[in-house]
Scaffold this active site. Structure first.
Site, PDB file in Angstrom:
ATOM      1  N   HIS A  67     -55.819  -6.153  26.615  1.00  0.00           N
ATOM      2  CA  HIS A  67     -56.988  -6.223  25.731  1.00  0.00           C
ATOM      3  C   HIS A  67     -56.593  -6.628  24.326  1.00  0.00           C
ATOM      4  CE1 HIS A  67     -59.521  -4.380  28.839  1.00  0.00           C
ATOM      5  NE2 HIS A  67     -58.373  -3.832  29.200  1.00  0.00           N
ATOM      6  N   GLY A  73     -24.224   3.378  18.992  1.00  0.00           N
ATOM      7  CA  GLY A  73     -25.505   4.036  18.720  1.00  0.00           C
ATOM      8  C   GLY A  73     -26.596   3.706  19.732  1.00  0.00           C
ATOM      9  N   ARG A  74     -26.840   2.411  19.959  1.00  0.00           N
ATOM     10  CA  ARG A  74     -27.967   2.035  20.831  1.00  0.00           C
ATOM     11  C   ARG A  74     -27.671   2.298  22.304  1.00  0.00           C
ATOM     12  NH1 ARG A  74     -25.424  -1.866  18.259  1.00  0.00           N
ATOM     13  NH2 ARG A  74     -24.494  -3.645  19.320  1.00  0.00           N
ATOM     14  N   GLU A  84     -30.730   7.726   5.396  1.00  0.00           N
ATOM     15  CA  GLU A  84     -32.019   8.266   5.826  1.00  0.00           C
ATOM     16  C   GLU A  84     -31.857   9.649   6.456  1.00  0.00           C
ATOM     17  OE1 GLU A  84     -30.819   5.276   6.403  1.00  0.00           O
ATOM     18  OE2 GLU A  84     -32.382   3.736   6.557  1.00  0.00           O
ATOM     19  N   LYS A 135     -28.062  -3.041   4.000  1.00  0.00           N
ATOM     20  CA  LYS A 135     -27.730  -1.642   3.673  1.00  0.00           C
ATOM     21  C   LYS A 135     -26.966  -1.585   2.355  1.00  0.00           C
ATOM     22  CE  LYS A 135     -26.716   0.740   7.991  1.00  0.00           C
ATOM     23  NZ  LYS A 135     -25.617   1.314   8.758  1.00  0.00           N
ATOM     24  N   LYS A 169     -23.835   9.642  14.147  1.00  0.00           N
ATOM     25  CA  LYS A 169     -22.459   9.438  14.603  1.00  0.00           C
ATOM     26  C   LYS A 169     -21.521   9.291  13.390  1.00  0.00           C
ATOM     27  CE  LYS A 169     -19.555   6.386  17.286  1.00  0.00           C
ATOM     28  NZ  LYS A 169     -19.456   5.107  17.973  1.00  0.00           N
ATOM     29  N   GLU A 186     -30.116  -5.997  18.863  1.00  0.00           N
ATOM     30  CA  GLU A 186     -28.935  -5.653  18.066  1.00  0.00           C
ATOM     31  C   GLU A 186     -27.662  -6.023  18.831  1.00  0.00           C
ATOM     32  OE1 GLU A 186     -28.250  -2.268  14.745  1.00  0.00           O
ATOM     33  OE2 GLU A 186     -28.469  -1.497  16.763  1.00  0.00           O
TER      34      GLU A 186
HETATM   35  C1  G6Q Z   1     -26.802   1.224  16.858  1.00  0.00           C
HETATM   36  C2  G6Q Z   1     -26.574   1.074  15.443  1.00  0.00           C
HETATM   37  C3  G6Q Z   1     -27.485   1.872  14.544  1.00  0.00           C
HETATM   38  C4  G6Q Z   1     -27.105   3.344  14.386  1.00  0.00           C
HETATM   39  C5  G6Q Z   1     -27.890   3.919  13.212  1.00  0.00           C
HETATM   40  C6  G6Q Z   1     -27.620   5.385  12.991  1.00  0.00           C
HETATM   41  O1  G6Q Z   1     -26.139   0.741  17.740  1.00  0.00           O
HETATM   42  O2  G6Q Z   1     -25.233   1.314  15.180  1.00  0.00           O
HETATM   43  O3  G6Q Z   1     -28.831   1.786  14.936  1.00  0.00           O
HETATM   44  O4  G6Q Z   1     -27.351   4.054  15.548  1.00  0.00           O
HETATM   45  O5  G6Q Z   1     -27.599   3.187  12.063  1.00  0.00           O
HETATM   46  O6  G6Q Z   1     -26.256   5.607  12.763  1.00  0.00           O
HETATM   47  P1  G6Q Z   1     -25.658   7.045  12.724  1.00  0.00           P
HETATM   48  O7  G6Q Z   1     -25.801   7.676  14.083  1.00  0.00           O
HETATM   49  O8  G6Q Z   1     -24.220   6.859  12.331  1.00  0.00           O
HETATM   50  O9  G6Q Z   1     -26.429   7.814  11.695  1.00  0.00           O
END
Ligand code: G6Q
Length: 518
Positions: A373, A255-256, A204, A488, A198, A342
């Site tokens: 188990h 994101g989540r 990464e 970060k 986003k 989160e």
């Molecule tokens: C979720 C967070 C986080 C995010 C990642 C990836 O709610 O904001 O997990 O989704 O850090 O971010 P980008 O989609 O911006 O790469």
């Protein structure tokens, strides 16, 4: 009104001195009375340590916190993602609009704009999938956090419905072994790579994108013919000239909460077919409407939220295990870890005051019966009481089963689920302390007919709305994630110690050098 000042809070505190005793009180009548049915799911909460009085007070707590009004505010796009009086995010929260394609019930201009945007992006996707059908046999999604966990959990959960020759893979970790392991068995000529970010600047994801691009170039392929971007408009990744196609994420989708946006759509549309993905949206939408409009006594995500608050704030239990008796939901607990922790792992309320109560619990889980188990020992007889949320389905996905010793595998699976729920609640008396089970381990069961794209969408939304309702009761902001920023920032600084070094220094030294600031 703050959570601990609410009149129902005091009532619940008093009631929690003598929680319901499940070891003697778990009857069939109780289980059937404490069952709520909606959107294809039954929530059975007879094995929670609640009475009618507790349920009334919990619903009172929800009313005093205006949770249904807050849900309406969220779904209509009011600006709820903020901490008042402090620098913070300042946004609407509109993941629900991404699946509001069916009855066009958007209640505000902001929500309509978001839903129209989503419809436009979906149309683009439908065309893209039709145009490229047959060209790619494999899709690799590169993304991390919200751009990985939800979509990956959904893809794994619906493996039974994947189209033939439409395999999906995921690269998320910056550990080069992640990308190498995925690339080892792929024919890149027939592979579509979907880069999802986003912000368009996640270390990464950008690193893994270049890693895979380089691999393509090395074997003479043009990455532009294979790479698709899913990103926010105007992000650093919003550069259509580098991609076969670009899809966009609406700013008000966190994101989540983004699995039902384009973040999940491209990969799931490829794997399931466009209509399969739309079924996920339809299920999620039906649960969103239910969360918004069902009365509290029948509202599945709200009841689940309130039972969680009873366990967390009044019985003082710090963790929750979510155990799907469904192998397909293998990665679903991993998604819920992020979604819940989160969102609600916060120490201040929406006014910036330090909370004088416990917020989100520690969430974890694994599918049953496998968990039985391994860690169930602690759950049955350990010194920590761990509330459980079980998920189960009447029918298996493949519907290919066999009677062995008079019962099918599916019957064996469900028998284990029900037996565990009762064993945890009732326990076992014994003069031998080693064989004594104290019981009163609270749990509830969410039961559906079969795990399909539709029911999975509803399940996803059930948890998203549960988390939101808990945040509304606690009056915390469930939609920001300031807590991930510090690490970060330091990692970027730490990385600069390595950059451009001719000779590498012993890796462990970076740890000290950093603190010494040299
Ligand atoms: C979720 C967070 C986080 C995010 C990642 C990836 O709610 O904001 O997990 O989704 O850090 O971010 P980008 O989609 O911006 O790469």
């Amino acid at each position: 009104m703050s959570f601990t000042k609410s009149p129902s809070f005091q009532v619940l505190r008093h009631l929690a001195k003598h929680p319901f005793d499940l070891t003697t009180g778990l009857t069939p009548e109780r289980i059937s009375k404490m069952t709520v049915d909606a959107v294809g799911f039954k929530l059975l909460y007879g094995a929670e340590r609640v009475t009618d009085e507790v349920m009334d007070a919990l619903i009172g707590l929800a009313r005093e916190a205006n949770v249904l009004e807050k849900m309406a505010a969220m779904q209509s796009g009011e600006m709820i993602n903020q901490i008042e009086g402090y620098e913070s995010e300042h946004r609407s929260v509109l993941h629900t609009a991404m699946r509001d394609q069916f009855d066009k019930r958007q209640s505000s201009k902001t929500a309509s704009e978001a839903a129209e945007w989503a419809a436009k992006e979906l149309q683009k996707l439908e065309n893209f999938l039709a145009k490229t059908e047959g060209r790619f046999t494999d899709l690799v999604q590169i993304g991390i956090g919200g751009s990985d966990l939800g979509p990956r959990a959904l893809a794994i959960a619906l493996q039974a419905y994947h189209l033939p020759n439409h395999r999906v893979h995921f690269i998320s970790n910056v550990d080069p072994d992640d990308a190498n392991a995925v690339l080892a068995n792929l024919d890149l000529k027939k592979t579509l790579v979907v880069v999802v970010s986003k912000s368009g600047n996640t270390l990464e994801t950008l690193t893994n994108e270049e890693f895979v691009r380089a691999r393509m170039v090395k074997i003479g392929l043009n990455p532009k013919d294979h790479f698709v971007a899913v990103t926010g408009a105007k992000s650093p990744m919003d550069n259509p000239s580098r991609y076969l196609a670009s899809f966009y994420i609406w700013d008000f989708v966190g994101g989540r909460y983004s699995a039902t946006s384009m973040v999940g759509a491209v990969m799931l549309g490829f794997a399931l077919g466009f209509n399969g993905f739309k079924e996920i949206l339809r299920g999620a939408h039906d649960m969103d409407v239910h969360a918004l409009s069902a009365k509290p006594t029948e509202n599945l995500p709200l009841l689940s939220a309130l039972l969680g608050i009873w366990n967390r704030n009044f019985l003082n239990l710090p963790t929750v295990a979510i155990i799907p008796y469904s192998q397909a939901l293998l990665r679903f607990p991993a998604h819920l870890q992020q979604l819940d922790m989160e969102s609600n792992g916060k120490r201040i309320d929406k006014l910036g005051h330090v909370a004088d109560f416990s917020t989100g619990p520690i969430i974890w889980g694994e599918p049953g019966t496998n968990g039985q188990h391994s860690f169930y020992q602690l759950i049955h007889q350990g010194t920590n009481v761990v509330p459980l949320e079980f998920i189960g389905f009447h029918k298996s996905q493949y519907q290919r089963d066999l009677k062995i010793e008079l019962t099918t595998s599916q019957e064996k699976l469900l028998s284990n689920l029900f037996a565990q729920s009762i064993a945890l609640a009732v326990g076992q008396k014994s003069d031998n302390p080693n064989k004594f089970f104290p019981g009163n381990r609270p749990n509830r069961i969410l039961l559906g007919d079969q795990l399909t794209p539709y029911t999975l969408g509803a399940l996803l939304s059930y948890y998203e709305n549960k988390v939101a309702f808990q945040g509304f009761v606690w009056n915390i902001n469930s939609f920001d994630q300031e807590g991930v920023q510090l690490g970060k920032k330091l990692a970027t600084k730490m990385l600069s110690l390595f950059a451009g070094k001719k000779e590498s220094f012993p890796l462990g030294e970076a740890y000290f050098k950093f603190l010494r600031n040299d």
